[in-house]
Design an enzyme around this catalytic site. Structure first.
Site, PDB file in Angstrom:
ATOM      1  N   SER A  26       0.820  -1.219   0.000  1.00  0.00           N
ATOM      2  CA  SER A  26       0.000   0.000   0.000  1.00  0.00           C
ATOM      3  C   SER A  26       0.849   1.263   0.000  1.00  0.00           C
ATOM      4  O   SER A  26       0.304   2.364  -0.024  1.00  0.00           O
ATOM      5  CB  SER A  26      -0.933   0.002   1.218  1.00  0.00           C
ATOM      6  OG  SER A  26      -0.203  -0.152   2.418  1.00  0.00           O
ATOM      7  N   HIS A  36     -40.067  21.046 -12.145  1.00  0.00           N
ATOM      8  CA  HIS A  36     -40.010  20.252 -13.385  1.00  0.00           C
ATOM      9  C   HIS A  36     -39.211  20.978 -14.466  1.00  0.00           C
ATOM     10  O   HIS A  36     -39.428  20.751 -15.653  1.00  0.00           O
ATOM     11  CB  HIS A  36     -41.419  19.928 -13.902  1.00  0.00           C
ATOM     12  CG  HIS A  36     -42.348  19.407 -12.851  1.00  0.00           C
ATOM     13  ND1 HIS A  36     -42.477  18.061 -12.559  1.00  0.00           N
ATOM     14  CD2 HIS A  36     -43.158  20.046 -11.967  1.00  0.00           C
ATOM     15  CE1 HIS A  36     -43.347  17.907 -11.575  1.00  0.00           C
ATOM     16  NE2 HIS A  36     -43.769  19.100 -11.187  1.00  0.00           N
ATOM     17  N   SER A  90     -12.402  26.272 -26.993  1.00  0.00           N
ATOM     18  CA  SER A  90     -12.427  25.062 -27.821  1.00  0.00           C
ATOM     19  C   SER A  90     -11.214  25.046 -28.737  1.00  0.00           C
ATOM     20  O   SER A  90     -10.749  26.097 -29.170  1.00  0.00           O
ATOM     21  CB  SER A  90     -13.709  25.055 -28.653  1.00  0.00           C
ATOM     22  OG  SER A  90     -13.563  24.222 -29.790  1.00  0.00           O
ATOM     23  N   LYS A 147     -16.236  29.458 -28.844  1.00  0.00           N
ATOM     24  CA  LYS A 147     -16.721  28.764 -27.665  1.00  0.00           C
ATOM     25  C   LYS A 147     -16.145  29.306 -26.358  1.00  0.00           C
ATOM     26  O   LYS A 147     -14.981  29.655 -26.267  1.00  0.00           O
ATOM     27  CB  LYS A 147     -16.396  27.268 -27.753  1.00  0.00           C
ATOM     28  CG  LYS A 147     -17.177  26.505 -28.785  1.00  0.00           C
ATOM     29  CD  LYS A 147     -18.688  26.556 -28.612  1.00  0.00           C
ATOM     30  CE  LYS A 147     -19.164  25.826 -27.378  1.00  0.00           C
ATOM     31  NZ  LYS A 147     -18.979  24.364 -27.520  1.00  0.00           N
ATOM     32  N   GLU A 168     -18.576  21.453 -15.338  1.00  0.00           N
ATOM     33  CA  GLU A 168     -18.870  20.109 -15.862  1.00  0.00           C
ATOM     34  C   GLU A 168     -18.017  19.056 -15.150  1.00  0.00           C
ATOM     35  O   GLU A 168     -18.488  17.961 -14.822  1.00  0.00           O
ATOM     36  CB  GLU A 168     -18.592  20.063 -17.366  1.00  0.00           C
ATOM     37  CG  GLU A 168     -19.553  20.919 -18.174  1.00  0.00           C
ATOM     38  CD  GLU A 168     -19.038  21.206 -19.578  1.00  0.00           C
ATOM     39  OE1 GLU A 168     -18.465  20.303 -20.206  1.00  0.00           O
ATOM     40  OE2 GLU A 168     -19.185  22.351 -20.032  1.00  0.00           O
TER      41      GLU A 168
HETATM   42  N1  ARG Z   1      -0.967  -1.516   5.079  1.00  0.00           N
HETATM   43  C1  ARG Z   1      -1.857  -2.131   5.990  1.00  0.00           C
HETATM   44  C2  ARG Z   1      -3.228  -1.468   5.933  1.00  0.00           C
HETATM   45  O1  ARG Z   1      -3.315  -0.434   5.398  1.00  0.00           O
HETATM   46  C3  ARG Z   1      -1.320  -2.009   7.372  1.00  0.00           C
HETATM   47  C4  ARG Z   1      -1.832  -3.032   8.337  1.00  0.00           C
HETATM   48  C5  ARG Z   1      -1.339  -4.348   8.009  1.00  0.00           C
HETATM   49  N2  ARG Z   1      -1.565  -5.277   9.040  1.00  0.00           N
HETATM   50  C6  ARG Z   1      -1.435  -6.573   8.798  1.00  0.00           C
HETATM   51  N3  ARG Z   1      -1.664  -7.361   9.784  1.00  0.00           N
HETATM   52  N4  ARG Z   1      -1.097  -7.023   7.614  1.00  0.00           N
HETATM   53  O2  ARG Z   1      -4.207  -2.011   6.375  1.00  0.00           O
END
Ligand code: ARG
Length: 470
Positions: free
Chosen positions: A31, A166, A287, A293, A300
């Site tokens: 992540s 409406h 445009s 334009k 939008e």
């Molecule tokens: N990157 C993980 C999350 O966002 C952190 C927690 C991970 N914990 C674990 N037991 N794998 O959830």
């Protein structure tokens, strides 16, 4: 270590493994690419945790000092950009990345930071700190937009335009009244964001993996150090609860829907067909092929972004719906929905606030439109009621008057008293006053109505409400 594992550092949890996921799979599970932005919260949380560990004698003061100094140095470099948390290093997430850099720098003391803590309480702590701060920023931005709507309403007290149901002309209203309808929407957004901030404002730290810890930790101390109002009473709830994300993402989604409605109206109003307003040049685009334009692109785009705002809400609710207690890696999916909801609303509020501040109204076109479309018809019926006719009957009489005008291509105001009297003997001179559009508006002084006095009172209430915001 198994074949095919990366040249990058082994995960901090690799002890019990004979093989670890290959690069491609590790990247799928990582992540860091999106949670790197949590580094300020992660470092703040770790400083509080290390300080508490030393205060409780769980680690030495010397180690805590080294940890805090090391973390502060990392924070400075991350802020300056001289250190970057690069997913290519193979770190799984922001927590692992910061801890790795710390331990590389300060050695064994760095390895003591995670005592009595899990990434499960750590990551949701970071997310709560982020959500709380983000909600506060969005509250300030919503209050600013509400203030702009109110200021524009105050300068539009005498402007009359058609009110629609409406999308058909219904009854004339003051532009101030129309703008104030949005003020109250944005005020509710502010209140919802404040509730979402409060939902985030509790500390999960000390829940550890799910069951608490054997160390004599002090949860109240870390909560206080982090400016959180208290601790979550159940360690299992602490690591698995994401309601605060749902609350904030919902507040964002509804605020985005409000902005989208306003933008939709601006797009209509800026069209040649309506011609009620003109967007400032600096808030429009041209445009690439049609030189004439002037497009309301930003309005939008805000309207279009409501798709992702609603999607984020569906996404987080769906992640949670089948999840048994406590932590599941599914919960890593909580952050992108949250970040995207916040970023989308934050950008949209910026765009719409600028648009509304600089929009020019074509008051003459509004007034013209307010005289077309038979919008005094209700008042003409009310006039007959004042003469003693039941409203249902008056409705039918005026319906016939309107039908005649439509057939003859005339407005109600074009009719003479004689022509009116031909259609019903109860019509007399007074009927002409009933048809005056300014009067049609001015008479609607019921509480919350569009009459001038009612709108003055509403402006007073809005001023009070704004003063309580931000
Ligand atoms: N990157 C993980 C999350 O966002 C952190 C927690 C991970 N914990 C674990 N037991 N794998 O959830």
């Amino acid at each position: 270590m198994g074949e095919g594992t990366s040249a990058s550092a082994q995960p901090l949890w690799a002890g019990r493994f004979s093989e670890v996921p290959e690069d491609e799979l590790a990247r799928f599970g990582a992540s860091l690419a999106f949670d790197a932005r949590l580094w300020p919260q992660d470092i703040e949380g770790s400083v509080a945790h290390a300080t508490m560990l030393a205060a409780r004698g769980i680690i030495s003061q010397e180690d805590a000092d080294a940890i805090v100094a090391g973390l502060r140095g990392i924070a400075d470099e991350l802020a300056e950009g001289t250190l970057v948390l690069d997913p290519e290093t193979g770190d799984e997430d922001v927590h692992m990345a910061v801890e790795r850099v710390l331990t590389e720098r300060i050695g064994a003391a760095g390895g003591r930071l995670h005592t009595g803590r899990s990434r499960n309480d750590q990551s949701v702590l970071d997310t709560r700190l982020y959500a709380k701060a983000a909600a506060e920023q969005l509250m300030a931005a919503s209050a600013e937009l509400a203030g702009v709507m109110l200021a524009r309403a105050e300068e539009s007290r005498d402007v009359i335009l058609p009110g629609y149901t409406h999308l058909q002309p219904a009854q004339p209203v003051l532009l101030a009244h129309h703008l104030l309808a949005y003020f109250w929407m944005f005020r509710r957004d502010y209140v919802r964001l404040a509730a979402a901030r409060d939902a985030a404002d509790a500390s999960p730290l000390g829940a550890a993996a799910l069951a608490g810890t054997t160390y004599p930790i002090d949860r109240a101390a870390t909560a206080e150090a982090l400016g959180l109002s208290g601790v979550i009473p159940n360690s299992m709830d602490a690591v698995s609860d994401r309601d605060f994300i749902c609350d904030l993402v919902y507040a964002c989604a509804l605020a985005q829907v409000h902005l989208s409605r306003l933008c939709e109206e601006l797009i209509l109003w800026c069209s040649a067909e309506f011609g009620f307003c003109e967007m400032d040049d600096a808030h429009s685009t041209g445009s690439s092929i049609m030189p004439q334009k002037k497009n309301p692109d930003f309005a939008e785009l805000v309207r279009g972004k409501s798709g992702r705002a609603i999607g984020n809400l569906v996404s987080i609710l769906t992640v949670l719906k089948g999840l048994p207690l406590t932590y599941g890696k599914d919960l890593q999916e909580d952050k992108e929905a949250l970040f995207d909801a916040v970023d989308t609303l934050s950008g949209s509020l910026m765009a719409v606030t600028g648009m509304m501040r600089t929009l020019s109204y074509r008051v003459d076109h509004m007034a013209e439109a307010a005289c077309e479309g038979y919008m005094a018809a209700t008042d003409l019926a009310d006039y007959l009621v004042s003469k003693g006719m039941p409203f249902r009957e008056a409705h039918a009489v005026v319906g016939r008057v309107v039908a005649r005008c439509v057939a003859e291509g005339r407005t109600l105001q074009d009719l003479s008293v004689d022509e009116l009297a031909e259609m019903d003997a109860s019509f007399d001179e007074g009927a002409l006053a009933a048809l005056d559009i300014t009067q049609v508006v001015a008479r609607r002084n019921s509480e919350g109505g569009t009459g001038h006095d009612a709108v003055e009172e509403q402006i007073r209430l809005a001023r009070e409400a704004l003063a309580e915001m931000a």
